[in-house]
Design a protein around this motif. Structure first.
Motif, PDB file in Angstrom:
ATOM      1  N   SER A   1       5.576  30.068 -16.875  1.00  0.00           N
ATOM      2  CA  SER A   1       5.046  31.246 -17.569  1.00  0.00           C
ATOM      3  C   SER A   1       3.799  30.892 -18.385  1.00  0.00           C
ATOM      4  O   SER A   1       2.852  31.670 -18.463  1.00  0.00           O
ATOM      5  CB  SER A   1       6.108  31.875 -18.473  1.00  0.00           C
ATOM      6  N   TYR A   2       3.778  29.701 -18.978  1.00  0.00           N
ATOM      7  CA  TYR A   2       2.614  29.261 -19.735  1.00  0.00           C
ATOM      8  C   TYR A   2       1.432  29.007 -18.804  1.00  0.00           C
ATOM      9  O   TYR A   2       0.285  29.323 -19.138  1.00  0.00           O
ATOM     10  CB  TYR A   2       2.941  28.010 -20.543  1.00  0.00           C
ATOM     11  N   ILE A   3       1.697  28.477 -17.629  1.00  0.00           N
ATOM     12  CA  ILE A   3       0.635  28.254 -16.639  1.00  0.00           C
ATOM     13  C   ILE A   3       0.013  29.588 -16.250  1.00  0.00           C
ATOM     14  O   ILE A   3      -1.212  29.718 -16.195  1.00  0.00           O
ATOM     15  CB  ILE A   3       1.185  27.501 -15.409  1.00  0.00           C
ATOM     16  N   TYR A   4       0.851  30.598 -15.997  1.00  0.00           N
ATOM     17  CA  TYR A   4       0.323  31.921 -15.665  1.00  0.00           C
ATOM     18  C   TYR A   4      -0.489  32.505 -16.822  1.00  0.00           C
ATOM     19  O   TYR A   4      -1.505  33.171 -16.609  1.00  0.00           O
ATOM     20  CB  TYR A   4       1.443  32.878 -15.263  1.00  0.00           C
ATOM     21  N   LYS A   5      -0.072  32.231 -18.029  1.00  0.00           N
ATOM     22  CA  LYS A   5      -0.820  32.702 -19.200  1.00  0.00           C
ATOM     23  C   LYS A   5      -2.194  32.033 -19.249  1.00  0.00           C
ATOM     24  O   LYS A   5      -3.210  32.695 -19.498  1.00  0.00           O
ATOM     25  CB  LYS A   5      -0.035  32.406 -20.482  1.00  0.00           C
ATOM     26  N   LEU A   6      -2.227  30.718 -19.012  1.00  0.00           N
ATOM     27  CA  LEU A   6      -3.499  30.003 -18.987  1.00  0.00           C
ATOM     28  C   LEU A   6      -4.415  30.540 -17.894  1.00  0.00           C
ATOM     29  O   LEU A   6      -5.623  30.675 -18.091  1.00  0.00           O
ATOM     30  CB  LEU A   6      -3.263  28.503 -18.781  1.00  0.00           C
ATOM     31  N   VAL A   7      -3.829  30.869 -16.746  1.00  0.00           N
ATOM     32  CA  VAL A   7      -4.612  31.431 -15.640  1.00  0.00           C
ATOM     33  C   VAL A   7      -5.170  32.787 -16.042  1.00  0.00           C
ATOM     34  O   VAL A   7      -6.351  33.071 -15.829  1.00  0.00           O
ATOM     35  CB  VAL A   7      -3.750  31.540 -14.357  1.00  0.00           C
ATOM     36  N   SER A   8      -4.335  33.636 -16.633  1.00  0.00           N
ATOM     37  CA  SER A   8      -4.784  34.982 -17.001  1.00  0.00           C
ATOM     38  C   SER A   8      -5.901  34.943 -18.039  1.00  0.00           C
ATOM     39  O   SER A   8      -6.734  35.838 -18.101  1.00  0.00           O
ATOM     40  CB  SER A   8      -3.620  35.831 -17.505  1.00  0.00           C
ATOM     41  N   GLN A   9      -5.933  33.880 -18.838  1.00  0.00           N
ATOM     42  CA  GLN A   9      -6.970  33.715 -19.856  1.00  0.00           C
ATOM     43  C   GLN A   9      -8.142  32.867 -19.348  1.00  0.00           C
ATOM     44  O   GLN A   9      -9.050  32.547 -20.110  1.00  0.00           O
ATOM     45  CB  GLN A   9      -6.375  33.075 -21.109  1.00  0.00           C
ATOM     46  N   SER A  10      -8.087  32.478 -18.073  1.00  0.00           N
ATOM     47  CA  SER A  10      -9.111  31.622 -17.452  1.00  0.00           C
ATOM     48  C   SER A  10      -9.341  30.343 -18.251  1.00  0.00           C
ATOM     49  O   SER A  10     -10.467  29.883 -18.404  1.00  0.00           O
ATOM     50  CB  SER A  10     -10.417  32.387 -17.279  1.00  0.00           C
ATOM     51  N   LYS A  11      -8.273  29.753 -18.749  1.00  0.00           N
ATOM     52  CA  LYS A  11      -8.381  28.529 -19.534  1.00  0.00           C
ATOM     53  C   LYS A  11      -8.052  27.281 -18.724  1.00  0.00           C
ATOM     54  O   LYS A  11      -8.164  26.174 -19.242  1.00  0.00           O
ATOM     55  CB  LYS A  11      -7.465  28.600 -20.754  1.00  0.00           C
TER      56      LYS A  11
END
Length: 92
Positions: free
Chosen positions: A38-48
């Protein structure tokens, strides 16, 4: 006890195999980095985090780019700072 040892060894082999693989999916990246999916998807959604999404489909991650990303913004140890300071003062 023997089953636990087998599972432990299999887990170590699996983790070693991630080091050989160049392209990871989110679940494999989670195992590789220790981050939750879930954290990986969050990083992806924030383009980080660097990722690829061919044809607007599944997510993939280049392990080498992830390694570089993980190692960005390094902090120097006290010994490294002292060494640099010593070398700087010797130049003057």
């Amino acid at each position: 006890m023997e089953n636990e040892q087998i599972l432990h060894k299999l887990n170590r082999i699996e983790k070693f195999m991630f080091g050989l693989k160049d392209i990871l999916n989110p679940e494999e990246l989670s195992d590789y980095t220790g981050f939750k999916v879930s954290y990986i998807y969050k990083l992806v959604s924030q383009s980080k985090i660097p990722y690829s999404k061919p044809n607007n489909g599944a997510l993939f991650f280049d392990r080498k780019k992830i390694d570089d990303w993980l190692l960005q913004n390094p902090s120097k140890s006290e010994a490294e700072i002292r060494k640099e300071a010593f070398q700087y003062t010797r130049k003057k």
